[in-house]
Design a protein around this motif. Structure first.
Motif, PDB file in Angstrom:
ATOM      1  N   GLY A 174      -6.119 -15.821  -8.309  1.00 29.27           N
ATOM      2  CA  GLY A 174      -7.290 -14.982  -8.539  1.00 29.27           C
ATOM      3  C   GLY A 174      -7.938 -14.577  -7.223  1.00 29.27           C
ATOM      4  N   PHE A 175      -8.214 -15.555  -6.358  1.00 25.35           N
ATOM      5  CA  PHE A 175      -8.891 -15.222  -5.108  1.00 25.35           C
ATOM      6  C   PHE A 175      -7.989 -14.419  -4.177  1.00 25.35           C
ATOM      7  CE2 PHE A 175     -12.260 -18.307  -6.151  1.00 25.35           C
ATOM      8  CZ  PHE A 175     -13.340 -17.497  -5.861  1.00 25.35           C
ATOM      9  N   LEU A 176      -6.680 -14.749  -4.186  1.00 21.95           N
ATOM     10  CA  LEU A 176      -5.763 -13.959  -3.354  1.00 21.95           C
ATOM     11  C   LEU A 176      -5.782 -12.489  -3.784  1.00 21.95           C
ATOM     12  CD1 LEU A 176      -2.432 -15.877  -2.720  1.00 21.95           C
ATOM     13  CD2 LEU A 176      -3.987 -14.882  -1.050  1.00 21.95           C
ATOM     14  N   SER A 177      -5.823 -12.258  -5.102  1.00 20.93           N
ATOM     15  CA  SER A 177      -5.847 -10.877  -5.590  1.00 20.93           C
ATOM     16  C   SER A 177      -7.098 -10.161  -5.107  1.00 20.93           C
ATOM     17  CB  SER A 177      -5.807 -10.842  -7.114  1.00 20.93           C
ATOM     18  OG  SER A 177      -4.711 -11.558  -7.580  1.00 20.93           O
ATOM     19  N   LEU A 178      -8.242 -10.868  -5.180  1.00 20.12           N
ATOM     20  CA  LEU A 178      -9.487 -10.256  -4.705  1.00 20.12           C
ATOM     21  C   LEU A 178      -9.375  -9.925  -3.222  1.00 20.12           C
ATOM     22  CD1 LEU A 178     -12.232 -12.430  -6.436  1.00 20.12           C
ATOM     23  CD2 LEU A 178     -11.586 -10.100  -6.959  1.00 20.12           C
ATOM     24  N   LEU A 179      -8.767 -10.860  -2.472  1.00 20.58           N
ATOM     25  CA  LEU A 179      -8.658 -10.679  -1.024  1.00 20.58           C
ATOM     26  C   LEU A 179      -7.757  -9.486  -0.694  1.00 20.58           C
ATOM     27  CD1 LEU A 179      -9.599 -12.139   1.555  1.00 20.58           C
ATOM     28  CD2 LEU A 179      -7.410 -13.313   1.579  1.00 20.58           C
ATOM     29  N   VAL A 180      -6.597  -9.424  -1.359  1.00 18.02           N
ATOM     30  CA  VAL A 180      -5.662  -8.325  -1.104  1.00 18.02           C
ATOM     31  C   VAL A 180      -6.331  -6.994  -1.443  1.00 18.02           C
ATOM     32  CG1 VAL A 180      -3.577  -7.232  -1.996  1.00 18.02           C
ATOM     33  CG2 VAL A 180      -3.547  -9.636  -1.359  1.00 18.02           C
ATOM     34  N   ALA A 181      -6.999  -6.945  -2.592  1.00 19.84           N
ATOM     35  CA  ALA A 181      -7.644  -5.699  -2.996  1.00 19.84           C
ATOM     36  C   ALA A 181      -8.706  -5.299  -1.981  1.00 19.84           C
ATOM     37  CB  ALA A 181      -8.257  -5.856  -4.381  1.00 19.84           C
ATOM     38  N   ALA A 182      -9.508  -6.278  -1.539  1.00 16.18           N
ATOM     39  CA  ALA A 182     -10.580  -5.967  -0.591  1.00 16.18           C
ATOM     40  C   ALA A 182      -9.986  -5.438   0.713  1.00 16.18           C
ATOM     41  CB  ALA A 182     -11.423  -7.215  -0.324  1.00 16.18           C
ATOM     42  N   ALA A 183      -8.914  -6.094   1.193  1.00 12.27           N
ATOM     43  CA  ALA A 183      -8.331  -5.684   2.468  1.00 12.27           C
ATOM     44  C   ALA A 183      -7.787  -4.264   2.395  1.00 12.27           C
ATOM     45  CB  ALA A 183      -7.222  -6.655   2.859  1.00 12.27           C
ATOM     46  N   TYR A 184      -7.105  -3.931   1.283  1.00 13.37           N
ATOM     47  CA  TYR A 184      -6.469  -2.614   1.217  1.00 13.37           C
ATOM     48  C   TYR A 184      -7.452  -1.516   0.835  1.00 13.37           C
ATOM     49  CZ  TYR A 184      -1.788  -4.232   2.090  1.00 13.37           C
ATOM     50  OH  TYR A 184      -0.680  -4.740   2.693  1.00 13.37           O
ATOM     51  N   LEU A 185      -8.473  -1.865   0.031  1.00 16.14           N
ATOM     52  CA  LEU A 185      -9.390  -0.819  -0.419  1.00 16.14           C
ATOM     53  C   LEU A 185     -10.194  -0.245   0.735  1.00 16.14           C
ATOM     54  CD1 LEU A 185     -10.579  -2.048  -3.890  1.00 16.14           C
ATOM     55  CD2 LEU A 185      -9.515   0.127  -3.340  1.00 16.14           C
ATOM     56  N   LEU A 186     -10.304  -0.990   1.833  1.00 12.35           N
ATOM     57  CA  LEU A 186     -11.076  -0.478   2.956  1.00 12.35           C
ATOM     58  C   LEU A 186     -10.315   0.597   3.721  1.00 12.35           C
ATOM     59  CD1 LEU A 186     -12.824  -3.655   4.354  1.00 12.35           C
ATOM     60  CD2 LEU A 186     -13.821  -1.788   3.049  1.00 12.35           C
ATOM     61  N   GLN A 187      -8.972   0.659   3.546  1.00 15.27           N
ATOM     62  CA  GLN A 187      -8.214   1.585   4.384  1.00 15.27           C
ATOM     63  C   GLN A 187      -7.302   2.505   3.585  1.00 15.27           C
ATOM     64  OE1 GLN A 187      -5.093  -0.261   6.499  1.00 15.27           O
ATOM     65  NE2 GLN A 187      -4.498  -1.453   4.737  1.00 15.27           N
ATOM     66  N   VAL A 188      -7.415   2.472   2.248  1.00 19.72           N
ATOM     67  CA  VAL A 188      -6.462   3.225   1.447  1.00 19.72           C
ATOM     68  C   VAL A 188      -6.764   4.728   1.541  1.00 19.72           C
ATOM     69  CG1 VAL A 188      -7.752   3.146  -0.727  1.00 19.72           C
ATOM     70  CG2 VAL A 188      -5.273   3.123  -0.768  1.00 19.72           C
TER      71      VAL A 188
END
Lengths: 211, 476
Positions: free
Chosen positions: B271-285
């Protein structure tokens, strides 16, 4: 006898890693199917006739004949002969294969000691076949090898499911086989299309989508 | 009776494929959507679909929740399909094949929801992969081929590992000698804990791949971005939920076997990994459809977190899944309109949506508010409930990273959405895009979804609450 067949099945790992020609890879696949067929005939205990018939159909017809034949056609259509992978010498591949094969024996030994598995050799060899297939998928760049390794992965899983004494309901078996069948056809269709569009069947062409 | 839910969509798909004429295809598609909605309405009204204990198929409360969400999302997607084909100018034959594939996909997802047998559920999950692969490739471009290949291959290998998990589970449950969920749950204590733990890890990897939780989410952004928008809406709004249901059913067995601590840890990590991945990519997508896909990964992470916290957490997760599915489907359907209006999937190419097409622009903004969980939308309530559950379970510290990651994600999503909605429309737009205008069917589903969400958020009807409570195991 069954033990010998399973060890033979395990040694195909060595061949898969060493094979230079893609067609010999497919022949190994057919050999695996045939070994699984012999295992079904010799070793599967009390299950219904319908289930035995189904398993024979699955191993002898589908795994030994239909899928290898189909994949051979795909390979000839696309004129792929040799798997050239200059970055990894054959020696290295063989060491890896031996290591995985050894791991299979160790797992079998360990499983026999825990005593919760009826047939430890089945367990050990199928686990090492699954691991070997995953290795092939990760390591190789040719897409056709990925499809072939997916098939050996399925063979490993099939061996594992043979070690489970009580039978899966026939309906489920049918569903599993249908999924496998459609999956392989679908992968091959996509592979053909990739080959047509890019004129090269390696994963290096599939790098357009990224962030 | 219950078989009809599987057979009717498949049969209608067969008709569409066999006839291949446009009016028939469209009638069949709408007929299937109406059938699904009718069946769901009948189930809510208390109709019994059969499927006694011990049978392979059945509709329980949690199944009803997901079936309802799927029926709604499917109806929305069905309305958007004719518009999509108008835009692409494909032949009637192509449209018929597309609709047939869509209906088989629907039947496969229904199968996942109804399956009461672990291996049968597996068969249907695999069937969803196979039936949706060609849908992802339906635009026949190099990029969609790449997405479809990654999707089929990654999911097939993942699903094969899930099957290993099922075999390991049956090794460990020899005394139970059945893979029916009811038997496994009732006699969970007899299952050998070592094999059960190993089986859960494999099944989580397998179904988790399909659900798109990190770190096994690689196919998801590609497939969602390259599929036609109605298909993206179905993938995000229905398929991911169905895979979640598979994990939830096995988690139930883990909890009853007293191994909840082990499975909860894995779920929380995912769960937390998914949040982290989404947060990291959403900033630069840079592609707005990929942006929506990363947001789906985030929301799948939230569902995993909910599942890890027992019945109250599952209640929050189920509410969240309804909130996410409908709002994300609205966004994906709208993204199809934006693609028609601007002819580009790049966030940078889209400006002044509100000026160019006010309806689409406002729907885009309001659906973003619904996805992000601004009050009064239900995603706000579900996230709030989840934080409450963290504290009640003595893991209040999790609320910190949870809120921080959500804040980053909402910032990433919001800045892109507002950049696209406001400003001056670009002068250089492809000629094909200039003449295109979304018709009523391209905005009505989104408006209906948002109204439903608004209704659920303002006051959750008692029947809905009681079904959600039963589904989560809190008792009616």
């Amino acid at each position: 006898m069954a033990g010998l067949l399973i060890i033979l099945f395990g040694t195909t790992i060595l061949y898969l890693f060493a094979a230079g020609r893609i067609e010999s890879f497919v022949r190994t696949l057919a050999l695996q199917g045939f070994l699984l067929f012999l295992l079904v005939v010799i070793d599967v205990g009390e299950i219904s006739f319908l289930n035995i018939a189904f398993l024979v159909l699955e191993t002898l017809v589908v795994k030994t004949v239909v899928i290898p034949f189909f994949l051979l056609r795909v390979i000839r259509r696309n004129e792929i002969g040799r798997e050239v992978d200059p970055r990894r010498p054959q020696f290295f591949r063989l060491i890896l294969a031996v290591a995985i094969f050894m791991f299979g024996f160790l797992t079998a030994f360990w499983a026999a000691r825990t005593g919760s598995i009826g047939q430890p050799l089945y367990f050990g060899m199928s686990i090492s076949m699954i691991i070997a297939s995953l290795f092939l998928i990760v390591q190789r760049r040719r897409i056709i090898i990925h499809i072939l390794a997916y098939m050996t992965l399925e063979n490993g899983i099939f061996l594992l499911s043979l070690s489970v004494a009580h039978e899966m309901p026939l309906l489920i078996n049918l569903g599993v086989l249908l999924d496998l069948f459609v999956g392989v056809f679908l992968l091959a269709i996509f592979f053909n299309t990739i080959q047509d569009l890019y004129d090269r069947g390696t994963i290096d062409v599939l790098t357009k989508l990224k962030d | 009776m219950i078989l009809l839910l599987l057979l009717v969509p498949s049969a209608l798909g067969g008709i569409a494929w066999a006839v291949g004429r446009r009016p028939i295809t469209r009638a069949v598609l709408l007929g299937a959507a109406a059938f699904e909605l009718g069946a769901v309405a009948a189930a809510w009204a208390g109709m019994d679909f059969g499927g006694a204990a011990g049978s392979y198929l059945g509709l329980d409360s949690i199944g009803l929740v997901f079936l309802t969400i799927m029926a709604l999302v499917f109806a929305g997607a069905a309305l958007a399909v004719p518009g999509f084909f108008q835009e692409s100018g494909a032949s009637p034959r192509k449209e018929a094949v597309f609709v047939a594939e869509l209906l088989v996909f629907l039947a496969a997802m229904t199968g996942v929801i109804l399956a009461r047998h672990l291996a049968l559920l597996w068969v249907f999950v695999e069937a969803t992969t196979l039936s949706s692969a060609l849908l992802i490739y339906s635009e026949k471009k190099k990029s969609s081929l790449e997405a479809a290949w990654k999707y089929v291959f990654i999911c097939s290998v993942g699903i094969a590992l899930a099957f290993v998990g099922i075999i390991l589970l049956s090794i460990g449950s020899r005394s139970v000698d059945s893979l029916l969920f009811s038997d496994l749950a009732a006699r969970a204590g007899e299952i050998n804990p070592f094999w059960l733990k190993l089986a859960f890890a494999f099944i989580l990897v397998g179904f988790g791949t399909k659900m798109g939780v990190a770190p096994i989410h690689a196919w998801l952004p590609d497939a969602h971005a390259e599929a036609p928008s109605p298909v993206s809406a179905l993938l995000s709004g229905a398929l991911l939920n169905a895979s979640f249901l598979g994990i939830a059913r096995v988690q139930d067995i883990m909890v009853k076997a007293g191994l909840g601590a082990f499975s909860n840890t894995l779920l929380i990590v995912c769960g937390f990994l998914s949040l982290l991945v989404a947060a990291a990519y959403l900033l630069q997508v840079v592609n707005y459809k990929r942006m929506l896909a990363y947001s789906s990964i985030e929301n799948m992470g939230i569902l995993c977190l909910g599942l890890a916290f027992g019945p109250p957490g599952l209640f929050a997760a189920l509410l969240h899944s309804a909130a996410h599915s409908l709002s994300k489907a609205a966004m994906f359907l709208t993204s199809g309109n934006i693609l028609g209006l601007y002819g580009s999937k790049a966030i940078g190419d889209v400006r002044g949506l509100i000026v160019r097409e006010p309806r689409t622009g406002w729907i885009w903004i309001v659906s973003f508010l619904a996805v992000a969980g601004f009050p009064p939308f239900p995603a706000f309530i579900s996230k709030f409930l989840l934080i409450q559950v963290f504290f009640a379970a003595g893991s209040g510290w999790m609320a910190g990273p949870f809120l921080a990651l959500i804040a980053v994600i909402v910032f990433g999503l919001g800045s892109a959405v507002f950049k696209m909605a406001f400003g001056d429309p670009p002068e250089a737009v492809p000629a094909s895009a200039l003449s295109w205008k979304p018709d009523v069917s391209a905005v009505v589903p989104q408006i209906v979804f948002l109204l439903i969400l608004l209704g659920l958020g303002l006051s959750l009807p008692e029947t809905v609450r009681s079904v959600l409570r039963t589904a989560a195991g809190l008792g009616g």
